[in-house]
Structures are given as structure tokens and as C-alpha cells.
Design a protein around this motif. Structure first.
Motif, PDB file in Angstrom:
ATOM      1  N   ASN A  18     -56.318  10.770  43.176  1.00 25.12           N
ATOM      2  CA  ASN A  18     -54.880  10.527  43.069  1.00 25.12           C
ATOM      3  C   ASN A  18     -54.622   9.404  42.075  1.00 25.12           C
ATOM      4  N   LEU A  19     -53.556   9.566  41.289  1.00 20.47           N
ATOM      5  CA  LEU A  19     -53.236   8.543  40.295  1.00 20.47           C
ATOM      6  C   LEU A  19     -51.774   8.678  39.885  1.00 20.47           C
ATOM      7  N   GLU A  20     -51.067   7.555  39.877  1.00 19.14           N
ATOM      8  CA  GLU A  20     -49.722   7.499  39.318  1.00 19.14           C
ATOM      9  C   GLU A  20     -49.722   6.475  38.196  1.00 19.14           C
ATOM     10  N   VAL A  21     -49.227   6.883  37.053  1.00 17.86           N
ATOM     11  CA  VAL A  21     -49.255   6.024  35.868  1.00 17.86           C
ATOM     12  C   VAL A  21     -47.834   5.866  35.341  1.00 17.86           C
ATOM     13  N   GLU A  22     -47.429   4.615  35.161  1.00 20.27           N
ATOM     14  CA  GLU A  22     -46.121   4.335  34.584  1.00 20.27           C
ATOM     15  C   GLU A  22     -46.236   4.207  33.071  1.00 20.27           C
ATOM     16  N   LYS A  23     -45.146   4.452  32.386  1.00 18.96           N
ATOM     17  CA  LYS A  23     -45.122   4.344  30.934  1.00 18.96           C
ATOM     18  C   LYS A  23     -45.549   2.945  30.504  1.00 18.96           C
ATOM     19  N   GLY A  24     -46.487   2.886  29.550  1.00 20.54           N
ATOM     20  CA  GLY A  24     -46.933   1.624  28.997  1.00 20.54           C
ATOM     21  C   GLY A  24     -48.102   0.986  29.708  1.00 20.54           C
ATOM     22  N   GLU A  25     -48.551   1.555  30.827  1.00 18.47           N
ATOM     23  CA  GLU A  25     -49.682   0.968  31.561  1.00 18.47           C
ATOM     24  C   GLU A  25     -51.004   1.254  30.855  1.00 18.47           C
ATOM     25  N   LEU A  26     -51.986   0.422  31.186  1.00 17.71           N
ATOM     26  CA  LEU A  26     -53.355   0.659  30.768  1.00 17.71           C
ATOM     27  C   LEU A  26     -54.209   0.698  32.030  1.00 17.71           C
ATOM     28  N   ILE A  27     -54.723   1.880  32.327  1.00 18.61           N
ATOM     29  CA  ILE A  27     -55.493   2.120  33.545  1.00 18.61           C
ATOM     30  C   ILE A  27     -56.947   2.375  33.177  1.00 18.61           C
ATOM     31  N   ALA A  28     -57.863   1.760  33.912  1.00 17.12           N
ATOM     32  CA  ALA A  28     -59.291   1.986  33.697  1.00 17.12           C
ATOM     33  C   ALA A  28     -59.886   2.709  34.901  1.00 17.12           C
ATOM     34  N   ILE A  29     -60.755   3.666  34.625  1.00 17.16           N
ATOM     35  CA  ILE A  29     -61.516   4.369  35.654  1.00 17.16           C
ATOM     36  C   ILE A  29     -62.986   4.045  35.413  1.00 17.16           C
ATOM     37  N   ILE A  30     -63.625   3.440  36.400  1.00 16.16           N
ATOM     38  CA  ILE A  30     -65.008   3.015  36.222  1.00 16.16           C
ATOM     39  C   ILE A  30     -65.900   3.680  37.264  1.00 16.16           C
ATOM     40  N   GLY A  31     -67.203   3.607  37.000  1.00 18.11           N
ATOM     41  CA  GLY A  31     -68.190   4.193  37.899  1.00 18.11           C
ATOM     42  C   GLY A  31     -69.435   4.541  37.126  1.00 18.11           C
ATOM     43  N   PRO A  32     -70.555   4.716  37.810  1.00 20.06           N
ATOM     44  CA  PRO A  32     -71.821   5.015  37.123  1.00 20.06           C
ATOM     45  C   PRO A  32     -71.851   6.438  36.608  1.00 20.06           C
ATOM     46  N   ASN A  33     -72.905   6.778  35.878  1.00 27.07           N
ATOM     47  CA  ASN A  33     -73.089   8.160  35.434  1.00 27.07           C
ATOM     48  C   ASN A  33     -73.100   9.088  36.642  1.00 27.07           C
TER      49      ASN A  33
END
Length: 259
Positions: free
Chosen positions: A23-38
Motif C-alpha cells: 500500500n502506498l499513497e503519494v502526494e504531489k511533490g513528495e520523494l518516497i524511498a522504498i528500501i530492502g535487500p535483493n
């Protein structure tokens, strides 16, 4: 309404659930990072958000438009474009031509206009050249416009991929490990570039990355994946302090490095 709303997104490959209830909600102008191992499912999420994979369940809405089932080029036309972890440039084309190719989806010229060299066609070509050179200048590549893409240094190839994606005038830019293969001294330059792109172009950015020292200073929010499941999310300080994240991804010494 959020710019991007992703709800209960899951995908199965045979009996394997590669991404579970994302789940993800993104507002205009945001910078979102998704992290995790291989193997955490990060690139699989990107592949669903760009139409390469069709999710088994869940919804993707951009400005309220249901995107599930659309083709990758339709995602791009709606305003979601991406770069790739493994650089995918047209290696034997010039830097300028690589960027021009991204404009084809906005091109309304037909074959007859091209042959006849109509005034409208000539004007469009001139405007396109100006736009390409302006974009290359902003990304520090204007002096390399006529070089073949394959002859660029590695870091400049990364910049060119970003320039090509920006040429589509995206609402959301997805960056798949933008500093993969870079040396430590190059990370700060790329972090500054990403932050400047966000400011200058007003584009929303979602990125996936392994380098925590790159992600933490520039991200508004971070989501952490482990085997396709979200195990943590929040602002960088919250994620950095999360025991599960420290143990699984950042290592016990990371906080000392980051602070």
C-alpha cells in the motif's frame, strides 16, 4: 485525493507471492524511498507501477484513473516513467538523440509533414532541439550532446537515463537504484541532482536504493520491504530507529555512520 494511490497490491508467480499487500499513497511533490535487500520485491513493485507486470490483486490509481491492465506506454502517457537498475540507453545513438526518442509519444507529426518539411514541422523540430538542449544543460550534459551514449562515463549515463525519462514530462518519476555501480564519492552528487530535479521540475519521485546514506537525507518517507512484505514505514528518523530495520538492513553500526 492523492496523486498516486496503491492499495492491497499483490502479485503471484506460480506459488510464490513476490509482493504481498503493498500500500502506498503519494502526494504531489513528495520523494518516497522504498528500501530492502535483493529479493525484497522492490523492482517487482516498480514493474507493477509501470505496467510491466499486471498485479494479481490490488489497485493502482493515478489522479483517480485506474491504471491496472494498461500497457507500459500507456502508463508513460498518463505520467509515470522510470529509469532502470541496469542502464538501458540506445548505446549507438547520440546523447541528444537518446533524449529526443523519449519525445515520440508526444509527437503529432505524420510522414507527409516529414517529407514535405512543412513550416509546422520545421518549427516543431527547432522547439524540440531547444527543449533537448535545455534539459541536457540542466543535467550537466549539454557539452556531451553529440557523443554516443556508450562513450559517456558511467555516472553521465545515469544522468542521461534520468534526462530521457524527464523528457516525457512525467507526473511521477521512478528511479530504480540510481546510484547502483557508483563509487562513494559520487553518491552526494547524485543526491544533490535528485533533490534539484524535484525542485526544478516539480516532479514527484519514488526511488528504490540500497545505499542508506544516499536515501536518508533526501527522502520524505521510507517504506521497507522484506520478502515482499512491508515491515516498516515512516519518516527517515523513524525508519532509522526501527529495530527490525536496523537488524535486517542497516546493520548495528549504521546509526553511527549516519549521524
Amino acid at each position: 485525493m492523492s496523486l498516486l494511490e496503491v492499495k492491497n497490491l499483490s502479485i503471484m508467480f506460480g506459488g510464490l507471492c513476490a509482493v504481498d499487500n503493498f500500500n502506498l499513497e503519494v502526494e504531489k511533490g513528495e520523494l518516497i524511498a522504498i528500501i530492502g535487500p535483493n529479493g525484497a520485491g522492490k523492482t517487482t513493485v516498480f514493474n507493477m507501477l509501470t505496467g510491466i507486470y499486471k498485479p494479481t490483486t490490488g489497485t493502482i490509481k493515478l489522479d483517480g484513473v485506474d491504471m491496472v491492465g494498461l500497457k507500459p506506454y500507456q502508463f508513460a502517457r498518463q505520467g509515470i516513467t522510470r529509469t532502470f537498475q541496469n542502464i538501458r540507453l540506445f548505446s549507438n545513438a547520440s546523447v541528444a538523440d537518446n533524449v529526443k526518442m523519449a519525445h515520440t509519444m508526444h509527437n503529432d507529426q505524420n510522414l507527409a509533414k516529414c517529407f514535405l518539411r512543412t513550416p509546422g514541422m520545421v518549427k516543431s523540430e527547432r522547439e524540440l532541439d531547444e527543449k533537448v538542449m535545455g534539459l541536457l544543460d540542466r543535467l550537466g550534459l549539454a557539452d556531451k550532446a553529440n557523443l554516443l551514449a556508450k562513450n559517456l562515463p558511467y555516472g553521465d549515463q545515469r544522468r542521461l537515463e534520468i534526462a530521457r525519462a524527464l523528457m516525457t514530462d512525467p507526473k511521477i518519476l521512478l528511479l530504480d537504484e540510481p546510484v547502483a555501480g557508483m563509487i562513494t564519492t559520487e553518491l552526494e552528487d547524485m543526491a544533490n541532482l535528485v533533490a534539484q530535479i524535484r525542485k526544478d521540475f516539480g516532479v514527484t519521485i519514488i526511488l528504490i536504493e540500497h545505499h542508506m546514506n544516499f536515501v536518508m537525507p533526501i527522502a520524505d518517507r521510507i517504506k521497507v520491504l522484506d520478502f515482499g512484505k512491508t515491515i516498516a514505514e515512516g519518516v527517515p528518523a523513524e525508519v532509522q530507529a526501527n529495530p527490525k530495520v536496523i537488524e535486517a538492513y542497516l546493520g548495528g553500526g549504521y546509526q553511527n555512520v549516519a549521524t
